[in-house]
Scaffold this active site. Structure first.
Site, mmCIF file in Angstrom:
data_model
loop_
_atom_site.group_PDB
_atom_site.id
_atom_site.type_symbol
_atom_site.label_atom_id
_atom_site.label_comp_id
_atom_site.label_asym_id
_atom_site.label_seq_id
_atom_site.Cartn_x
_atom_site.Cartn_y
_atom_site.Cartn_z
ATOM 1 N N TYR A 23 49.666 44.447 43.180
ATOM 2 C CA TYR A 23 48.638 44.067 42.203
ATOM 3 C C TYR A 23 49.026 42.890 41.304
ATOM 4 O O TYR A 23 48.213 42.458 40.490
ATOM 5 C CB TYR A 23 48.263 45.292 41.350
ATOM 6 N N HIS A 101 38.258 43.775 43.908
ATOM 7 C CA HIS A 101 39.556 44.417 44.136
ATOM 8 C C HIS A 101 40.641 43.354 44.129
ATOM 9 O O HIS A 101 40.463 42.286 44.733
ATOM 10 C CB HIS A 101 39.581 45.155 45.482
#
Ligand code: DQA
Length: 147
Positions: A23, A101
């Protein structure tokens, strides 16, 4: 002034700390700063909300109905499980929701991440561009008019 709302779902409060190899290293505060700056250039006001609780996310979506030009939404793990969040996105129509996302969910080894319950009721999806994806979503959101 045109308003755009960014909603982040569960575990995204830990952005920058949580699994940075997947991430990235930027925090949610960093994302919000970049988005505020980028929105200002287009004369748009950003609003931000993050919650780890499904019901709170639903409540915030309901509140946004007819009040913002668009919602940018990273539903986190609820993407793959939540009929209730999908229904909330449908319920606030015609307010458009853009799904974001950080990771490319379709390239992740977990097969359960390859399916989004929300995607069919969102206007579009951005997946795999890390935190830059939020800015790409903002660019897309600018095309929608304030209600
Ligand atoms: C995520 C992808 C989801 O599968 C995961 O549960 C997340 C983050 C992403 O931004 O890549 O929490 O939404």
């Amino acid at each position: 002034m045109k308003k755009i709302l960014l909603i982040n779902g569960p575990n995204l409060n830990l952005l920058g700390v949580r699994e940075p190899e997947t991430y990235g290293h930027e925090t949610l505060a960093d994302v919000e700063t970049h988005m505020t700056k980028s929105a200002q250039k287009s004369n748009v006001q950003m609003e931000f909300f993050q919650s780890n609780h499904e019901g709170e996310l639903i409540d915030r979506l309901h509140e946004a109905r007819g009040k913002v030009a668009a919602v940018i939404f990273n539903p986190g793990g609820y993407t793959h499980t939540s009929v209730a969040l999908r229904d909330a996105v449908s319920a606030i129509a015609p307010t458009p929701v853009i799904e974001v996302h950080l990771s490319n969910v379709y390239a992740r080894p977990d097969a359960f991440r390859h399916h989004s319950l929300l995607a069919p009721v969102c206007v579009g999806q951005i997946s795999g561009f890390g935190t830059q994806g939020y800015l790409l979503a903002l660019e897309a959101a600018l095309e929608f008019d304030q209600p």
